[in-house]
Write a protein that holds these residues in place. Structure first.
Motif, short mmCIF file in Angstrom:
data_model
loop_
_atom_site.label_atom_id
_atom_site.label_comp_id
_atom_site.label_asym_id
_atom_site.label_seq_id
_atom_site.Cartn_x
_atom_site.Cartn_y
_atom_site.Cartn_z
N ASP A 84 7.53 -4.84 -3.86
CA ASP A 84 6.92 -4.80 -3.37
C ASP A 84 6.87 -4.54 -1.79
O ASP A 84 8.39 -4.76 -1.76
N ALA A 85 7.00 -3.47 -0.94
CA ALA A 85 6.95 -2.71 0.37
C ALA A 85 8.08 -2.94 0.82
O ALA A 85 8.92 -3.15 1.34
N GLY A 86 8.85 -1.93 0.00
CA GLY A 86 10.08 -1.92 0.05
C GLY A 86 11.30 -2.94 -0.65
O GLY A 86 12.49 -2.44 -0.40
N ASP A 87 10.53 -3.73 -0.52
CA ASP A 87 11.46 -4.66 -1.36
C ASP A 87 11.77 -4.71 -2.27
O ASP A 87 11.32 -3.97 -3.22
N ASN A 88 12.46 -5.95 -2.84
CA ASN A 88 12.91 -5.70 -4.67
C ASN A 88 12.30 -6.71 -5.36
O ASN A 88 12.12 -7.66 -5.85
N ILE A 89 11.06 -7.58 -4.68
CA ILE A 89 10.26 -8.82 -5.44
C ILE A 89 8.72 -7.78 -5.69
O ILE A 89 8.30 -6.70 -5.41
N LYS A 90 8.61 -8.55 -6.97
CA LYS A 90 7.45 -8.19 -7.56
C LYS A 90 6.47 -9.15 -7.78
O LYS A 90 6.31 -10.24 -8.28
N PHE A 91 5.29 -9.36 -6.57
CA PHE A 91 4.64 -10.02 -6.05
C PHE A 91 3.43 -10.11 -7.54
O PHE A 91 2.48 -8.49 -6.84
N GLY A 92 2.55 -10.41 -8.28
CA GLY A 92 1.40 -9.93 -8.69
C GLY A 92 0.33 -9.88 -8.18
O GLY A 92 -0.29 -9.28 -8.88
N PHE A 93 0.09 -10.53 -7.34
CA PHE A 93 -1.38 -11.07 -6.52
C PHE A 93 -1.28 -9.45 -5.72
O PHE A 93 -2.29 -8.64 -6.00
N PRO A 94 -1.47 -9.00 -4.83
CA PRO A 94 -0.52 -7.55 -4.47
C PRO A 94 -0.61 -6.57 -5.07
O PRO A 94 -0.58 -5.25 -5.00
N MET A 95 0.14 -7.44 -6.45
CA MET A 95 0.27 -5.45 -7.40
C MET A 95 -0.52 -5.03 -8.52
O MET A 95 -1.63 -3.97 -8.25
N ALA A 96 -1.29 -6.58 -8.40
CA ALA A 96 -2.71 -6.07 -8.85
C ALA A 96 -4.16 -5.78 -8.13
O ALA A 96 -4.27 -5.02 -9.13
N PHE A 97 -3.80 -6.02 -7.44
CA PHE A 97 -5.05 -5.68 -6.22
C PHE A 97 -4.81 -3.74 -5.98
O PHE A 97 -6.04 -2.98 -5.77
N THR A 98 -3.98 -3.45 -5.53
CA THR A 98 -3.36 -2.30 -5.52
C THR A 98 -3.96 -0.99 -6.80
O THR A 98 -3.87 0.28 -6.69
N GLU A 156 19.49 -3.87 0.07
CA GLU A 156 20.00 -3.02 -0.49
C GLU A 156 19.19 -2.63 -2.03
O GLU A 156 18.08 -3.00 -2.12
N ARG A 157 20.01 -1.43 -2.11
CA ARG A 157 19.29 -0.79 -3.09
C ARG A 157 18.59 -2.18 -4.77
O ARG A 157 19.62 -2.51 -4.97
N PRO A 158 17.45 -1.71 -5.02
CA PRO A 158 17.46 -1.98 -6.55
C PRO A 158 18.70 -2.06 -7.81
O PRO A 158 18.21 -3.15 -8.27
#
Length: 308
Positions: A84-98, A156-158
């Motif tokens: 998400d957003a250049g971060d290394n988190i996987k947020f299911g809510f905005p990912m599903a919307f996208t 940091e890079r993923p």
């Protein structure tokens, strides 16, 4: 770190839609910007956000495999999906919307995407493969991988990350109708994309969408309440979960062509605030999108699948 107001689930689907709309203008315009290139880069962005084992046709060559043990602490496979957003988190809510918005772009504008259509379809499938994993267990939806606070404090890079990969879920006792409803919408919308491309995969997506929607509707509540410390203030749903249930029902109606989902919207018009006419549209508030989607299937029968 990218500000959340200009993050992955917001800017790039909007840029994608804007690029397509400009491509469809009936009159010539002075070529100041290359919107075909903008479309290409909008879709290419998602490949740079891929998590997991990357495929041989990965176009962003400076990215490598990452987060190959996601979900292992919870005994599940949650590899794949998007950061998400250049971060290394996987947020299911905005990912599903996208995913829902990408699928909608293909459904409505796929014939105008040219050579980028195949890449757009791959972008949708990269997400739906992950969402299928996240919803594999009945009565459970895995909605986040990673700890936002530790991740945001470390650039940091993923491929090199050593931050926490904590797994978060909703279930019968800890509801999240918003994120579950959006996940159901994404799976239903994607089932239309794959209807004429991979019928078996399309059926799998639609069947899963039905199951996830039933879970979201039966166990109503906001995931921001169940997982407040993990998801707020990052993707805390301040608008409530009601619009996601309507949004999911609208997409299930379009995907399944079953009148029951249209009747669900009518039946729940008051309690789920179907009459709201809010002008904004994004991962938090779906009312404008609901109004457009419902008005379109009220005016015409059937649906295109974006196949060129």
């Amino acid at each position: 770190m990218a500000p959340k107001s200009f993050s992955f689930p917001g800017i790039f689907p909007a840029l994608l839609a804007a690029s397509l709309a400009l491509l469809l203008l009936p009159t010539p315009i002075i070529a100041v910007h290359d919107y075909h290139d903008a479309l290409r880069k909008s879709i290419l962005f998602f490949e740079g956000q891929r998590s997991g084992k990357l495929p041989p046709d990965q176009r962003v060559k400076w990215r490598r495999d990452s987060a190959l043990r996601d979900g292992s602490t919870a005994g599940v496979d949650l590899t794949g999906g998007y950061y998400d957003a250049g971060d290394n988190i996987k947020f299911g809510f905005p990912m599903a919307f996208t995913t829902t918005l990408l699928a909608w772009s293909i459904i409505d504008f796929g014939r105008n995407m040219g050579p980028e259509l195949k890449n757009a379809v791959k972008a949708v499938k990269w997400s739906t493969d992950y969402l299928l994993k996240a919803t594999a267990k009945p009565g459970v939806v895995y909605v986040q991988v990673g700890d936002a606070y530790s991740d945001h404090s470390c650039w940091e890079r993923p491929e090199d990350m050593d931050t926490l990969r904590t797994v978060y879920k909703i279930d019968n006792a800890h509801p999240g109708s918003d994120v579950a409803g959006e996940t159901a919408a994404a799976l239903a919308a994607a089932s239309i994309v794959f209807r004429s491309r991979d019928s078996a995969y399309s059926r799998l997506l639609l069947n899963r969408a039905v199951r996830v929607f039933n879970f979201a509707d039966k166990h109503r509540g906001a995931y921001s309440s169940s997982l407040h410390a993990a998801v707020c203030p990052f993707y805390c749903d301040v608008n409530g979960y009601q619009d996601e249930l309507l949004w999911a029902a609208a997409w299930l109606h379009k995907a399944s062509r079953k009148r029951a989902y249209r009747e669900y919207i009518v039946k729940n018009e008051v309690v789920l605030r179907a009459g709201d006419t809010i002008n904004e549209f994004g991962w938090d508030n779906k009312h404008a999108g609901i109004n457009v989607l419902i008005s379109k299937y009220c005016l015409c029968a059937g649906s295109a699948d974006g196949k060129s």
